[in-house]
Design a protein around this motif. Sequence first.
Motif, PDB file in Angstrom:
ATOM      1  N   SER A 212       0.849  -1.179   0.000  1.00 42.89           N
ATOM      2  CA  SER A 212       0.000   0.000   0.000  1.00 42.89           C
ATOM      3  C   SER A 212       0.890   1.235   0.000  1.00 42.89           C
ATOM      4  CB  SER A 212      -0.938  -0.037   1.211  1.00 42.89           C
ATOM      5  OG  SER A 212      -1.829   1.066   1.193  1.00 42.89           O
ATOM      6  N   ARG A 214       1.072   5.802   1.005  1.00 46.06           N
ATOM      7  CA  ARG A 214       0.470   7.032   1.527  1.00 46.06           C
ATOM      8  C   ARG A 214       0.606   8.165   0.513  1.00 46.06           C
ATOM      9  NH1 ARG A 214      -1.399   3.897   3.958  1.00 46.06           N
ATOM     10  NH2 ARG A 214      -1.552   3.476   6.172  1.00 46.06           N
ATOM     11  N   TYR A 222       2.730  -4.518   4.362  1.00 51.56           N
ATOM     12  CA  TYR A 222       2.385  -5.405   5.470  1.00 51.56           C
ATOM     13  C   TYR A 222       2.698  -6.852   5.086  1.00 51.56           C
ATOM     14  CZ  TYR A 222      -0.771  -1.603   7.097  1.00 51.56           C
ATOM     15  OH  TYR A 222      -1.322  -0.407   7.515  1.00 51.56           O
TER      16      TYR A 222
HETATM   17  C1  PHB Z   1      -3.032   0.760   4.578  1.00 55.72           C
HETATM   18  O1  PHB Z   1      -2.570   1.439   3.650  1.00 55.72           O
HETATM   19  O2  PHB Z   1      -2.649   0.915   5.747  1.00 55.72           O
HETATM   20  C2  PHB Z   1      -4.048  -0.271   4.291  1.00 55.72           C
HETATM   21  C3  PHB Z   1      -4.594  -0.343   3.017  1.00 55.72           C
HETATM   22  C4  PHB Z   1      -5.544  -1.331   2.729  1.00 55.72           C
HETATM   23  C5  PHB Z   1      -5.929  -2.215   3.707  1.00 55.72           C
HETATM   24  C6  PHB Z   1      -5.386  -2.124   4.991  1.00 55.72           C
HETATM   25  C7  PHB Z   1      -4.435  -1.151   5.281  1.00 55.72           C
HETATM   26  O3  PHB Z   1      -6.834  -3.177   3.415  1.00 55.72           O
END
Ligand code: PHB
Length: 390
Positions: A212, A214, A222
């Motif tokens: 993912s 920001r 993760y």
């Molecule tokens: C995250 O960017 O923290 C994030 C994105 C999607 C998810 C869970 C966490 O399903």
Amino acid sequence: MKTSVCIIGGGPSGLLLSQLLHLQGIHNVVLERQSREYVLGRIRAGVLEHGFAKLMREAQCGERMDREGEIHEGFFIAHDGAMDRVDLHKYSGGSSVIVYGQTELTRDLYDARERMNGTVIHNAEDVTPQDLTSPRPSVTYRRGDETVRIECDFVIGADGFHGVSRKSIPKTVLKEYEKVYPFGWLGVLSRTKPVSPELIYARHERGFALCSLRSQVLSRYYIQVPLADKVEDWSDEAFWAELQRRLPAEVSARMITGPSIEKSIAPLRSFVAEPMRYGNLFLAGDAAHIVPPTGARGLNSAASDIYYLYHAMVAHYKRSDASGLEGYSAKALARVWKAQRFSWWMTMLLHTFPDSLEYDRKLQQTDLAYLFSSEAAQRSLAENYVGLPF
Ligand code: PHB
Ligand code: RFL
């Protein structure tokens, strides 16, 4: 001190409700156990649905989110050697999600509360709701040696899963539903270019992984880890190596790694407390329900609670109409359970379970093969991921 609504918890749920009520002239106070810096140091959600974004705009807090947040019209699922894309835009009737960090969104809410002279009390210790079934409840808290009492009409429990509000409902009244998963997510934030412009959810025999972001210079990754693992067990090198093992080779080959600027482990849990009202106490957000993060539903479930509560409070104060407050718990729970179902399904689909049978793994593969062969299945995934209507 006297107020109309005393909100326990200065996370996104409490602050958003505070801001919305303030704009309607409904006086409220927010009590937060931690400092502002501590709250803003917690790295959590990254994906927002448009229902949440709309509420942020209504709260006059959407400007930076609209400027800096990224619209995402799809994401990938890597599985069984394939990288399939879920076209959210196509299958949700033109909708999408917004990638904007919970930290930034909370900062925007704090700034707005400050700008409007809202009362947000930090470092409030021993917060205790009192007389919840009386027409004039109160909340006490301690600041140093001093105990302060806030008298109010309503108490909002927006103090997260470990808060005090839910615990103040008698056990004879409250029913709790819980499912604990046998693993957690180890998350790393790094100042590196994200490996993919869209999120990648990966199912792998070694465990789930998620890419993912920001922003275009800040990545959030993760990996699924056993519950017993500690952050100290994972050096940055070990994390990157394990993440890369779980992704398709061409993705790992172009991944830019770097030092972690935050690293934490979150256990995965599904939880719902019923009812969400006890006398003049109303629960909202993580205080009442938790989902595993796989479907990005946690904060977005809080949004519908806040939406229903906000409208119920406005009807009560402006039109002496109590129907919204009366119906709050049932209405909120109906949507909460749909988010539970979806998050459970995404979690079961994409994780490796320590006790799973070969049969279970075949079913996961078949579920994924079905998903990408059926427009109806992709439509179902898309409409849940972008958020069901409030
Ligand atoms: C995250 O960017 O923290 C994030 C994105 C999607 C998810 C869970 C966490 O399903
Ligand atoms: P919060 O954010 O926990 O805030 C509650 C606040 O209450 C305070 N508090 C107290 N204050 C006074 N007295 C007490 N006794 C108190 N006890 C606690 C706390 O200090 C805190 O400031 O709950 P809220 O506001 O309901 O917000 C919920 C969200 O934080 C949560 O649902 C999301 O972060 C879940 N989540 C995600 N949700 C999404 O919609 N999209 C995502 O992409 C997403 N990713 C995630 C996530 C959660 C994660 N973790 C760490 C569990 C990713 C992760 C890793």
